[in-house]
Motif scaffolding. Sequence first.
Motif, PDB file in Angstrom:
ATOM      1  N   ARG A  10       0.814  -1.435   0.095  1.00 35.80           N
ATOM      2  CA  ARG A  10      -0.191   0.092  -0.149  1.00 35.80           C
ATOM      3  C   ARG A  10       0.961   1.290   0.057  1.00 35.80           C
ATOM      4  O   ARG A  10       1.993   1.295   0.595  1.00 35.80           O
ATOM      5  CB  ARG A  10      -0.895   0.064   1.095  1.00 35.80           C
ATOM      6  CG  ARG A  10      -1.543  -1.267   1.689  1.00 35.80           C
ATOM      7  CD  ARG A  10      -2.787  -1.739   0.676  1.00 35.80           C
ATOM      8  NE  ARG A  10      -3.796  -0.980   0.932  1.00 35.80           N
ATOM      9  CZ  ARG A  10      -5.043  -1.048   1.988  1.00 35.80           C
ATOM     10  NH1 ARG A  10      -4.743  -1.773   2.630  1.00 35.80           N
ATOM     11  NH2 ARG A  10      -5.596  -0.332   2.060  1.00 35.80           N
ATOM     12  N   LYS A  11       0.338   2.275  -0.526  1.00 31.64           N
ATOM     13  CA  LYS A  11       1.125   3.556  -0.391  1.00 31.64           C
ATOM     14  C   LYS A  11       0.207   4.720   0.082  1.00 31.64           C
ATOM     15  O   LYS A  11      -1.120   4.780  -0.020  1.00 31.64           O
ATOM     16  CB  LYS A  11       1.107   4.065  -2.087  1.00 31.64           C
ATOM     17  CG  LYS A  11       1.970   5.464  -1.850  1.00 31.64           C
ATOM     18  CD  LYS A  11       1.988   5.862  -3.461  1.00 31.64           C
ATOM     19  CE  LYS A  11       2.874   7.112  -3.697  1.00 31.64           C
ATOM     20  NZ  LYS A  11       3.016   7.540  -5.059  1.00 31.64           N
ATOM     21  N   ILE A  12       0.661   5.487   0.934  1.00 27.00           N
ATOM     22  CA  ILE A  12       0.017   6.688   1.870  1.00 27.00           C
ATOM     23  C   ILE A  12       0.755   7.927   1.353  1.00 27.00           C
ATOM     24  O   ILE A  12       1.900   7.894   1.703  1.00 27.00           O
ATOM     25  CB  ILE A  12       0.265   6.353   3.468  1.00 27.00           C
ATOM     26  CG1 ILE A  12      -0.208   4.846   3.466  1.00 27.00           C
ATOM     27  CG2 ILE A  12      -0.728   7.327   4.214  1.00 27.00           C
ATOM     28  CD1 ILE A  12       0.108   4.690   5.161  1.00 27.00           C
ATOM     29  N   THR A  13       0.184   8.643   0.945  1.00 27.64           N
ATOM     30  CA  THR A  13       0.620   9.957   0.573  1.00 27.64           C
ATOM     31  C   THR A  13       0.786  10.893   1.555  1.00 27.64           C
ATOM     32  O   THR A  13       0.115  10.601   2.995  1.00 27.64           O
ATOM     33  CB  THR A  13      -0.225  10.922  -0.310  1.00 27.64           C
ATOM     34  OG1 THR A  13      -1.589  11.322   0.092  1.00 27.64           O
ATOM     35  CG2 THR A  13      -0.532  10.092  -1.796  1.00 27.64           C
ATOM     36  N   THR A  14       1.437  12.117   1.788  1.00 26.11           N
ATOM     37  CA  THR A  14       1.737  12.863   2.923  1.00 26.11           C
ATOM     38  C   THR A  14       0.285  13.394   3.348  1.00 26.11           C
ATOM     39  O   THR A  14       0.336  13.600   4.622  1.00 26.11           O
ATOM     40  CB  THR A  14       2.648  14.120   2.532  1.00 26.11           C
ATOM     41  OG1 THR A  14       2.027  14.638   1.311  1.00 26.11           O
ATOM     42  CG2 THR A  14       4.129  13.624   2.132  1.00 26.11           C
ATOM     43  N   SER A  15      -0.795  13.458   2.673  1.00 25.37           N
ATOM     44  CA  SER A  15      -1.949  13.784   3.068  1.00 25.37           C
ATOM     45  C   SER A  15      -2.944  12.744   3.586  1.00 25.37           C
ATOM     46  O   SER A  15      -4.039  12.939   3.958  1.00 25.37           O
ATOM     47  CB  SER A  15      -2.743  14.684   2.205  1.00 25.37           C
ATOM     48  OG  SER A  15      -3.067  13.765   0.820  1.00 25.37           O
ATOM     49  N   GLY A  16      -2.231  11.599   3.548  1.00 23.55           N
ATOM     50  CA  GLY A  16      -2.811  10.441   4.271  1.00 23.55           C
ATOM     51  C   GLY A  16      -3.788   9.609   3.375  1.00 23.55           C
ATOM     52  O   GLY A  16      -4.412   8.801   3.812  1.00 23.55           O
ATOM     53  N   VAL A  17      -3.834   9.690   2.059  1.00 21.15           N
ATOM     54  CA  VAL A  17      -4.710   8.946   1.079  1.00 21.15           C
ATOM     55  C   VAL A  17      -3.741   7.784   0.845  1.00 21.15           C
ATOM     56  O   VAL A  17      -2.751   7.601   0.376  1.00 21.15           O
ATOM     57  CB  VAL A  17      -4.568   9.852  -0.281  1.00 21.15           C
ATOM     58  CG1 VAL A  17      -5.411   8.951  -1.265  1.00 21.15           C
ATOM     59  CG2 VAL A  17      -5.284  11.145  -0.021  1.00 21.15           C
ATOM     60  N   VAL A  18      -4.750   6.556   1.078  1.00 20.52           N
ATOM     61  CA  VAL A  18      -4.106   5.229   0.972  1.00 20.52           C
ATOM     62  C   VAL A  18      -4.818   4.778  -0.120  1.00 20.52           C
ATOM     63  O   VAL A  18      -5.844   4.842  -0.524  1.00 20.52           O
ATOM     64  CB  VAL A  18      -4.622   4.308   2.307  1.00 20.52           C
ATOM     65  CG1 VAL A  18      -4.000   2.932   1.996  1.00 20.52           C
ATOM     66  CG2 VAL A  18      -4.055   4.986   3.396  1.00 20.52           C
ATOM     67  N   SER A  19      -3.543   4.067  -1.062  1.00 18.32           N
ATOM     68  CA  SER A  19      -3.935   3.331  -2.180  1.00 18.32           C
ATOM     69  C   SER A  19      -3.072   2.094  -2.248  1.00 18.32           C
ATOM     70  O   SER A  19      -2.385   1.636  -1.658  1.00 18.32           O
ATOM     71  CB  SER A  19      -3.591   4.083  -3.446  1.00 18.32           C
ATOM     72  OG  SER A  19      -2.290   4.458  -3.470  1.00 18.32           O
ATOM     73  N   THR A  20      -3.454   1.282  -3.306  1.00 17.56           N
ATOM     74  CA  THR A  20      -2.825  -0.222  -3.455  1.00 17.56           C
ATOM     75  C   THR A  20      -1.844  -0.073  -4.571  1.00 17.56           C
ATOM     76  O   THR A  20      -2.414   0.342  -5.749  1.00 17.56           O
ATOM     77  CB  THR A  20      -3.993  -1.302  -3.639  1.00 17.56           C
ATOM     78  OG1 THR A  20      -4.909  -1.078  -2.418  1.00 17.56           O
ATOM     79  CG2 THR A  20      -3.346  -2.353  -3.836  1.00 17.56           C
ATOM     80  N   LEU A  21      -0.623  -0.014  -4.142  1.00 19.55           N
ATOM     81  CA  LEU A  21       0.557  -0.156  -5.238  1.00 19.55           C
ATOM     82  C   LEU A  21       0.510  -1.154  -6.147  1.00 19.55           C
ATOM     83  O   LEU A  21       0.461  -1.294  -7.332  1.00 19.55           O
ATOM     84  CB  LEU A  21       1.920   0.166  -4.672  1.00 19.55           C
ATOM     85  CG  LEU A  21       3.083   0.348  -5.382  1.00 19.55           C
ATOM     86  CD1 LEU A  21       2.543   1.571  -6.578  1.00 19.55           C
ATOM     87  CD2 LEU A  21       4.230   0.430  -4.671  1.00 19.55           C
ATOM     88  N   ALA A  22       0.471  -2.323  -5.385  1.00 18.44           N
ATOM     89  CA  ALA A  22       0.418  -3.662  -5.948  1.00 18.44           C
ATOM     90  C   ALA A  22      -0.205  -4.853  -5.206  1.00 18.44           C
ATOM     91  O   ALA A  22       0.109  -4.851  -3.959  1.00 18.44           O
ATOM     92  CB  ALA A  22       1.918  -3.867  -6.561  1.00 18.44           C
ATOM     93  N   GLY A  23      -0.553  -5.716  -5.694  1.00 22.17           N
ATOM     94  CA  GLY A  23      -0.858  -6.927  -5.042  1.00 22.17           C
ATOM     95  C   GLY A  23      -2.475  -7.236  -5.083  1.00 22.17           C
ATOM     96  O   GLY A  23      -3.208  -6.134  -5.376  1.00 22.17           O
ATOM     97  N   SER A  24      -2.838  -8.360  -4.759  1.00 20.56           N
ATOM     98  CA  SER A  24      -4.196  -8.539  -4.914  1.00 20.56           C
ATOM     99  C   SER A  24      -4.379  -9.741  -3.795  1.00 20.56           C
ATOM    100  O   SER A  24      -4.383  -9.814  -2.516  1.00 20.56           O
ATOM    101  CB  SER A  24      -4.972  -9.120  -6.141  1.00 20.56           C
ATOM    102  OG  SER A  24      -4.193  -9.890  -6.830  1.00 20.56           O
ATOM    103  N   SER A  25      -4.867 -11.106  -4.242  1.00 21.06           N
ATOM    104  CA  SER A  25      -5.120 -12.047  -3.448  1.00 21.06           C
ATOM    105  C   SER A  25      -3.644 -12.738  -3.144  1.00 21.06           C
ATOM    106  O   SER A  25      -2.708 -12.509  -3.979  1.00 21.06           O
ATOM    107  CB  SER A  25      -6.174 -12.798  -4.125  1.00 21.06           C
ATOM    108  OG  SER A  25      -5.763 -13.564  -5.486  1.00 21.06           O
ATOM    109  N   GLN A  26      -3.930 -13.784  -2.177  1.00 25.21           N
ATOM    110  CA  GLN A  26      -2.312 -14.651  -1.981  1.00 25.21           C
ATOM    111  C   GLN A  26      -2.255 -15.505  -3.291  1.00 25.21           C
ATOM    112  O   GLN A  26      -2.919 -16.142  -3.567  1.00 25.21           O
ATOM    113  CB  GLN A  26      -2.809 -15.405  -0.844  1.00 25.21           C
ATOM    114  CG  GLN A  26      -1.619 -16.574  -0.318  1.00 25.21           C
ATOM    115  CD  GLN A  26      -2.339 -17.391   0.724  1.00 25.21           C
ATOM    116  OE1 GLN A  26      -2.751 -16.847   1.770  1.00 25.21           O
ATOM    117  NE2 GLN A  26      -1.991 -18.801   0.516  1.00 25.21           N
TER     118      GLN A  26
END
Length: 416
Positions: free
Chosen positions: A262-278
Motif C-alpha cells: 500500500r502507498k500513503i501520501t503525505t496527506s494520508g491518502v491510502v491506495s494499493t500500489l500492487a498485489g491482490s489475493s494470496q
Amino acid sequence: MVSTLAGSASGYADGTGTSAQFNSPIGVAVDGAGNVYVADRNNHRIRKITASGVVSTLAGSASGYTDGTGTSAKFKYPSGVAVDGAGNVYVGDYFNHRIRKITLSAGSAETTETITANVCDSYTSPSGKTWTTSNTYSDTIANTAGCDSVITVNLTVRNKTTETITANVCDTYTSPSGRHTWFGTGIYKDTIPNAAGCDSILTINLTVIATPVVTVSTLAGSGTSGYTDGTGTSAQFKNPYGVAVDGAGNVYVADRYNHRIRKITTSGVVSTLAGSSQGYTDGTGTSAQFYNPTGVAVDGAGNVYVADLSNHRIRKITTSGVVSTLAGSTSGYADGTGTSAQFNNPSGVAVDGAGNVYVADLSNHRIRKITALGVVSTLAGSTYGYADGTGTSASFDKPYGVAVDGAGNVYVADLS
C-alpha cells in the motif's frame, strides 16, 4: 564485521550497549545522523539508539492503542519502522492495524534570563537562577582592588556541558570559540562593553531550549482489520508489517495479510500500489500477487523492494507498479543470480545508494546482499546462534529487520 550495538537478554531496560534490553526487536531504521530506531515488538515500544549505543524509549509503554506524547502513547506489537529526512518516524502497528507517525518538535524555550550588573559593586544573583535539576546557572562577582572585579559563570545545560568563564570585566571580553551554542539545546551569549572607570557592564542572555516533544498520531488505518483504500482512518489494513518512506514523504506499507503493498501520501491518502489475493504472480498493479509480504524498502528512484516472506523471494515494484522478481525461487539456501538463488522466509529489506539490496533471511539466519544485477551473496551469518565476528563466522537467530546507513553499515534486528 558483525558487532553488537545494543541489547543483551530479553527484557526492557534503557541504557548503553549491552546494558540495554529489548524483547523481540523486529524492525530497524537509521537516520542521517546515525541514530537507529527499533520496533521493540513485545515491549510495545519504539526505541532509539544513538551512534554511541545509548538506548532510550522514544514512544510507547504498555500494549494498547493511544495517540499521545512519548510514553503516554501505546502500540500493540509494532513491527515495522522507518524514518524520513525530517526525523519523523513511521510505525507499522501490527495488531492495531494502523500506520502511526511519530513527530519530534523542538519545543519552546523553557527559560530566558537576562542579567545586567555593575560589576564593581557587590552583586547578588537574582533569585530563581536554579531552574531545574538539569539546568543550573550560578554567577559570582568578587570585589577586588581597583577595577579588578572578577566574574565567574558556571553553566550546565541539561547535564551535557559545563563551562566556567573567568574574566577581568574591565577589559573587553570575547567568549571562547564555540561557547555560544552547545548541542543545539542551549544558547549562551555574553558581552562586556568597556565603560568609563569601573562601570563595566556584564550582560548575560541565556535561553534553555525545551526537550523535543515526541508526539504519536495515527497516519492511516481504522483499527479494524480489513482492506479498504481511502484517507486516514477511513482506510483499513490487515496486520501491516514493514514500512518505508521515500524522499517526497510517501509511506509504503507491506500489508501482510492483505498480501498487498500500500502507498500513503503525505496527506494520508491510502491506495494499493500492487498485489491482490494470496499467491505468486509478477505483473502490474493488482494483477501481481504476493504471499505474506513483510519487509519493504524504497530507493532514490522510487522503486520499491519487497521481502515476499512465504514466496521466499525479493520482489521489485517500479514507480508505474510493474512487479518483477529480483531474486529467489523455492525455499532453501543458495547464493547465485536471480531465480537461481534461494531464501528461506526473507523478512526484511533495505537498499543503499548504489542500488544494493540487503535482506534479513529469517529462517536461514543470514544477512544476504543482492546487487543491482541480481547477484545474491551472503554478507554475514551461518547457523543460528549468537556470535559476533566476520562474515560467516558470525551467527544470528531469526534476523528480522535490516537497515543501511549512508556509509554502508548494515543494522540488523536480531529477533531471538
